[in-house]
Design an enzyme around this catalytic site. Structure first.
Site, short mmCIF file in Angstrom:
data_model
loop_
_atom_site.label_atom_id
_atom_site.label_comp_id
_atom_site.label_asym_id
_atom_site.label_seq_id
_atom_site.Cartn_x
_atom_site.Cartn_y
_atom_site.Cartn_z
N GLU A 45 13.15 1.14 -17.71
CA GLU A 45 13.45 1.63 -19.06
C GLU A 45 13.29 3.13 -19.00
O GLU A 45 12.18 3.65 -18.90
CB GLU A 45 12.50 0.99 -20.08
CG GLU A 45 12.99 1.12 -21.51
CD GLU A 45 12.52 2.40 -22.16
OE1 GLU A 45 13.33 3.36 -22.23
OE2 GLU A 45 11.37 2.45 -22.59
N LYS A 91 -0.47 1.15 -12.93
CA LYS A 91 -0.65 2.57 -12.64
C LYS A 91 -0.28 3.33 -13.91
O LYS A 91 0.88 3.61 -14.18
CB LYS A 91 0.25 3.00 -11.47
CG LYS A 91 -0.32 4.18 -10.65
CD LYS A 91 -0.57 5.46 -11.45
CE LYS A 91 0.72 6.22 -11.69
NZ LYS A 91 0.45 7.51 -12.44
N CYS A 109 11.40 7.42 -26.53
CA CYS A 109 12.63 7.29 -25.75
C CYS A 109 13.82 6.92 -26.63
O CYS A 109 14.96 7.28 -26.32
CB CYS A 109 12.44 6.27 -24.63
SG CYS A 109 11.92 4.65 -25.22
N GLU A 162 17.53 15.29 -22.33
CA GLU A 162 16.43 14.73 -23.11
C GLU A 162 15.31 15.76 -23.25
O GLU A 162 14.71 16.18 -22.27
CB GLU A 162 15.89 13.47 -22.42
CG GLU A 162 14.85 12.75 -23.26
CD GLU A 162 14.37 11.45 -22.62
OE1 GLU A 162 14.11 10.50 -23.37
OE2 GLU A 162 14.25 11.41 -21.38
#
Length: 497
Positions: free
Chosen positions: A256, A181, A290, A388
């Site tokens: 993750e 997906k 990331c 973030e």
């Protein structure tokens, strides 16, 4: 590069065929550089997930994939790698068109994607083997590794093709079937991967792609009782929701998640290399990485020199058309994300930080650009130091002592990566082992060795992918006990004579 065509419409790939959604629904895919529609994409829902899972389940339970010889199965992975190499320029073009990543960077990602398939083919041959334990002359116990079943792979929109192959390759190499997906903001290279897999001739149902939104297609995949594995790369809040949504079906998860990674520069660091690494680490991939070193901690004794070097380089970073090989920073993936990052710059000002930004040429004002930005006078409790941002924004803070650097670096909920710059090797090891992070680089930029584990601590993830560590997730360890002697067996219910 611009000579490559893109599909006018992207379909799902289910059970070896490209198909539409049963509902007929579609959504538009937008170019982040122009904000014009690239094409339309079939919008999958629960029905498409059900069809894909049924196909993957049938292929796993009754198809040839799990039972064929290892060499035959791995031959498909080598063929996929070869086809990726052949289409590398097209893949790089589609990736830049779809994501806004500079073409110079997407070209490297295409090469890495092919390497993922070859690497896991080799790893299965060399490392996926069991162990035997003999107990005197009575028993032999041995282990084998078996595929788990159907894997749900949910991938993000930053470096989508490489990250898709990083999950698909070990899933297939170990004998699982899968449903991918992809992120709805970056469907083009997932579609290209489906075309490549189809050309490679994998048995029907082994690999499937369902496009759609996380709230519908993604949630249906996570909740499906016939999916045993969910590998997710993305934002931390979404990862938490995924675990909640799939709790009733007791799946395995590999997560993750987000990062707010520190780069610590001591006064004895190799100055020029540290500056280069800091700039590369936050501004490459448009800051949408990331593992980006988004928090800079620089020792007070060199603060003016280091900050001056950053600010001197800032206006010279080339911002522009992602298809231009000279471009170093392109547009962010989507208008929604651009506005989110720009809002953080307003938050920084409201918190008392000084915002210093590079330059975006006026000709590119239609794109989702955020100029490379440095935030000065930041303190670690500010939102821009704790949350973030996922854009080309560097928060600069100061420290005096090693102990303070460690404390500040760890004072955040994330723990994905960290970077340390010092020529004192003893201090480098002390600090590295004190940082709460899954990965730490010493005197290095972000470089990846496929053999090492990848993953984070705290709110940055669960589990490890990469290398043979991925086998812990994608395989089931079975223990088989064999009696080779005549050890007496306890007798229960023995009749009296």
């Amino acid at each position: 590069m611009s000579s490559f065509a893109h599909p006018e419409h992207v379909q799902h790939y289910i059970n070896g065929q490209f198909v539409e959604s049963a509902s007929g629904k579609r959504f538009e895919n937008v170019n982040p550089f122009t904000n014009k529609v690239i094409n339309t994409v079939a919008e999958g829902d629960k029905e498409e997930i059900d069809r894909a899972v049924k196909a993957a389940r049938e292929a796993f339970d009754h198809g040839p994939w799990r039972t064929m010889s290892v060499n035959e199965r791995l031959s498909y992975l080598y063929k996929i790698a070869d086809l990726i190499d052949q289409a590398a320029d097209e893949i790089a073009y589609l990736e830049s068109l779809d994501t806004g990543l500079p073409i110079k960077q997407t070209q490297k990602q295409a090469a890495r994607a092919a390497e993922n398939f070859r690497f896991y083919a080799e790893m299965v041959k060399s490392r996926l083997h069991g162990e035997a334990y003999q107990k005197d002359n009575d028993f032999i116990n041995y282990t084998i590794y078996k595929p788990v079943g159907v894997a749900g792979l949910i991938t993000p929109w930053n470096a989508p093709f490489m990250l898709e192959t990083w999950k698909v390759a070990p899933a297939l190499a170990t004998g699982n079937t899968c449903i991918l997906k992809p992120a709805e903001w970056s469907p083009l290279t997932a579609h290209k991967l489906a075309e490549i897999v189809n050309e490679a001739g994998l048995p029907s149902g082994v690999f499937n792609v369902v496009h759609g939104f996380g709230e519908t297609a993604g949630a249906s995949l996570v909740a499906h009782p016939d999916v045993q594995l969910i590998s997710f790369t993305g934002e931390t809040v979404t990862g938490s929701e995924i675990i909640k949504n799939g709790a009733d079906t007791l799946k395995r998860y590999s997560m993750e998640l987000g990062g707010k990674s520190p780069i610590i520069v001591f006064e004895d660091a190799d100055f020029e290399r540290a500056v280069d690494a800091c700039i590369f680490g936050i501004f490459s991939f448009n800051g949408e990485r990331c593992t980006a070193n988004s928090r800079l901690f620089v020792q007070s004794s060199i603060k003016e020199q280091f900050i001056d070097a950053l600010l001197e380089r800032l206006p010279h970073i080339v911002v522009g058309d992602p298809m231009d090989s000279n471009t170093e920073v392109g547009p962010l993936i989507h208008r929604v994300h651009q506005q989110r990052v720009l809002e953080y710059l307003k938050i920084a000002e409201s918190e008392g930080a000084e915002v210093v930004s590079g330059h975006v040429p006026i000709a590119y004002r239609d794109g989702n650009f955020v100029p490379p930005t440095v935030l000065l006078n930041v303190t670690n409790e500010m939102r821009v130091a704790q949350e973030e941002i996922f854009g080309p924004v560097l928060a600069v803070m100061l420290f005096d002592t090693e102990e303070e650097a460690i404390r500040l670096a760890n004072d955040v909920k994330y723990g994905l990566a960290s970077y340390i710059w010092t020529n004192d090797i003893k201090r480098a090891h002390r600090v590295a082992q004190s940082i709460e992070a899954g990965m730490t680089w010493i005197n290095s930029q972000n470089v990846r060795d496929l053999r090492i584990p990848f993953g984070g601590a705290k709110y940055s993830g669960i589990g490890r992918e990469g290398g043979h560590y991925a086998f812990e997730f994608y395989t089931e360890t079975q223990v088989i006990h064999v009696a080779i002697g005549d050890t007496p067996i306890p007798k229960f219910g023995k009749l009296k004579v």
